[in-house]
Write an enzyme that holds these catalytic residues in place. Structure first.
Site, PDB file in Angstrom:
ATOM      1  N   GLU A 140       7.995  12.681   0.513  1.00 58.07           N
ATOM      2  CA  GLU A 140       8.459  13.102   1.847  1.00 58.07           C
ATOM      3  C   GLU A 140       9.161  11.989   2.612  1.00 58.07           C
ATOM      4  O   GLU A 140       9.310  12.074   3.833  1.00 58.07           O
ATOM      5  CB  GLU A 140       7.288  13.634   2.683  1.00 58.07           C
ATOM      6  CG  GLU A 140       6.823  15.014   2.224  1.00 58.07           C
ATOM      7  CD  GLU A 140       5.746  15.634   3.099  1.00 58.07           C
ATOM      8  OE1 GLU A 140       5.609  16.851   3.082  1.00 58.07           O
ATOM      9  OE2 GLU A 140       5.011  14.874   3.795  1.00 58.07           O
ATOM     10  N   THR A 228      -2.345  18.618 -11.149  1.00 59.24           N
ATOM     11  CA  THR A 228      -3.393  19.283 -10.364  1.00 59.24           C
ATOM     12  C   THR A 228      -3.211  20.800 -10.491  1.00 59.24           C
ATOM     13  O   THR A 228      -2.091  21.309 -10.508  1.00 59.24           O
ATOM     14  CB  THR A 228      -3.337  18.851  -8.885  1.00 59.24           C
ATOM     15  OG1 THR A 228      -2.031  19.112  -8.369  1.00 59.24           O
ATOM     16  CG2 THR A 228      -3.650  17.375  -8.738  1.00 59.24           C
ATOM     17  N   LEU A 229      -4.339  21.504 -10.605  1.00 53.89           N
ATOM     18  CA  LEU A 229      -4.304  22.939 -10.913  1.00 53.89           C
ATOM     19  C   LEU A 229      -5.051  23.762  -9.871  1.00 53.89           C
ATOM     20  O   LEU A 229      -5.545  24.849 -10.173  1.00 53.89           O
ATOM     21  CB  LEU A 229      -4.927  23.166 -12.308  1.00 53.89           C
ATOM     22  CG  LEU A 229      -4.265  22.403 -13.472  1.00 53.89           C
ATOM     23  CD1 LEU A 229      -5.150  22.438 -14.708  1.00 53.89           C
ATOM     24  CD2 LEU A 229      -2.891  22.992 -13.780  1.00 53.89           C
ATOM     25  N   ASP A 260      -3.494  16.337  -1.270  1.00 52.29           N
ATOM     26  CA  ASP A 260      -3.507  14.985  -0.688  1.00 52.29           C
ATOM     27  C   ASP A 260      -4.921  14.393  -0.687  1.00 52.29           C
ATOM     28  O   ASP A 260      -5.089  13.187  -0.882  1.00 52.29           O
ATOM     29  CB  ASP A 260      -2.974  15.023   0.749  1.00 52.29           C
ATOM     30  CG  ASP A 260      -1.570  15.587   0.806  1.00 52.29           C
ATOM     31  OD1 ASP A 260      -0.821  15.406  -0.172  1.00 52.29           O
ATOM     32  OD2 ASP A 260      -1.237  16.228   1.819  1.00 52.29           O
ATOM     33  N   GLY A 295      -7.513  22.993   8.303  1.00 53.14           N
ATOM     34  CA  GLY A 295      -6.603  21.870   8.478  1.00 53.14           C
ATOM     35  C   GLY A 295      -6.591  20.953   7.265  1.00 53.14           C
ATOM     36  O   GLY A 295      -7.279  21.201   6.259  1.00 53.14           O
TER      37      GLY A 295
HETATM   38  O1  RIB Z   1       0.258  18.446   1.830  1.00 55.86           O
HETATM   39  C1  RIB Z   1       0.011  18.986   3.094  1.00 55.86           C
HETATM   40  C2  RIB Z   1       0.905  18.340   4.104  1.00 55.86           C
HETATM   41  O2  RIB Z   1       2.232  18.673   3.793  1.00 55.86           O
HETATM   42  C3  RIB Z   1       0.697  18.814   5.527  1.00 55.86           C
HETATM   43  O3  RIB Z   1      -0.260  18.058   6.212  1.00 55.86           O
HETATM   44  C4  RIB Z   1       2.092  18.728   6.115  1.00 55.86           C
HETATM   45  O4  RIB Z   1       2.227  17.795   7.128  1.00 55.86           O
HETATM   46  C5  RIB Z   1       3.021  18.463   4.936  1.00 55.86           C
HETATM   47  O5  RIB Z   1       3.452  17.163   4.881  1.00 55.86           O
END
Ligand code: RIB
Length: 309
Positions: A140, A228-229, A260, A295
């Site tokens: 990103e 990852t699955l 993440d 979240g």
């Molecule tokens: O992987 C999830 C994340 O993807 C979210 O928190 C959002 O901000 C995006 O970056």
């Protein structure tokens, strides 16, 4: 020996809404909620790493709007070192997250300040990076920033985890330096198609398909690969083995940021000296815990919480 983790990546504010089902193209659906919480793949991974006990440094960019505070709140509370989070004029990264009753999400990311993280920011952090055992990068932030980070990290001997989400067109050197490359099955298939025009036929189980994808990526010269699955766990491959790791069964409320949580926990575990299999076993449990709450960062466990088995 250092057990420190560096995370180089995106920092967002997540605006989350609940929907009964995701809209079709051109359709409007009504939703509820509208919470703002910290997110961004980089921020999420840094928080997961810190909550799993690793001293963690974040390298990223936020803007000058009120979202900057939202986006960094939990990182600050967890003691993540934000010295190398630069503030640039303009908006902070923003993600619009829609979650359905099964916990599945759709996300639109507006990069904002994440697009202003330059190679110079990485170079300015080289002394701090040199103190780390592991560095994590995701997709990103700009390509040239990822390429520079990988080049700087290599002579420092810092282990590089590349979470190529979303998939970007990176040089083969960056892919080969990753140990591991962490991707989901769609991203793995996309990389194989785009870099080698190779298509892996689906297997009878997700576990087998994941292992086939991971093995194919290792055959392309990457040291180690984790696919990852989701609720099916993770597949990992090196030149010596390909195995599958089951995920604990949990009731998913919100899968946002589960990948993440996996990557951050993996980084903390590898930095602490665990091998890749042990680190993946811990990471699937941390990711499974994360889907049981709402979240992304708000659902990440600390080391005092009991993880599902
Ligand atoms: O992987 C999830 C994340 O993807 C979210 O928190 C959002 O901000 C995006 O970056």
């Amino acid at each position: 020996m250092s057990t420190r983790v560096a995370v180089i990546g995106s920092i967002n504010a997540d605006l989350s809404v609940n929907v009964e089902r995701h809209p079709l193209p051109g359709e409007t659906v009504l939703g509820s909620g509208g919470e703002l919480s910290p997110g961004g793949k980089g921020g999420n991974q840094a928080l997961a790493s810190a909550r799993q006990g690793a001293e963690t440094i974040m390298i990223g960019a936020i803007g000058t709007d009120p979202y900057a505070d939202v986006a960094t709140r939990l990182l600050r509370e967890a003691g993540v070192d934000l010295t190398y989070v630069t503030t640039n004029p303009g908006p902070t990264g923003l993600a619009i997250v829609a979650v359905d009753p099964g916990g599945e999400n759709n996300i639109i990311v507006v990069p904002g300040a994440n697009a202003t993280l330059t190679p110079q920011h990485i170079a300015a952090a080289d002394e701090a990076l040199a103190t780390c055992a592991v560095a994590v990068v995701q997709g990103e932030i700009p390509v040239e920033t990822i390429e520079t980070a990988s080049r700087i990290l290599e002579p420092l001997g810092v282990r590089q985890i590349l979470n190529l989400a979303p998939v970007l067109n990176l040089s083969s050197e960056v892919l080969r330096r990753s140990d591991p490359l962490v991707v989901n099955e769609h991203e793995a298939a996309q990389i194989l198609l785009e870099t080698q025009n190779r298509v892996i036929t689906p297997a009878t189980t997700e576990a087998e398909y994941g292992q086939k994808l991971a093995t194919a990526l290792v055959e392309s010269g990457i040291t180690s690969v984790v696919v990852t699955l989701g609720s099916a766990g993770a597949a990992l491959a090196t030149t010596e083995y390909a195995i599958h790791i089951n995920s604990p069964k949990v009731e998913a409320i919100d899968t946002t940021g589960a990948g993440d949580a996996f990557v951050g926990a993996l980084a903390a575990s590898l930095a602490a000296g665990d091998n890749l299999q042990i680190a993946c076993q811990r990471a699937v449990r941390v990711a499974a815990h994360s889907v049981t709450g709402h979240g992304a960062q708000t659902s990440y466990p600390s080391t005092t919480e009991t993880l599902p088995r």
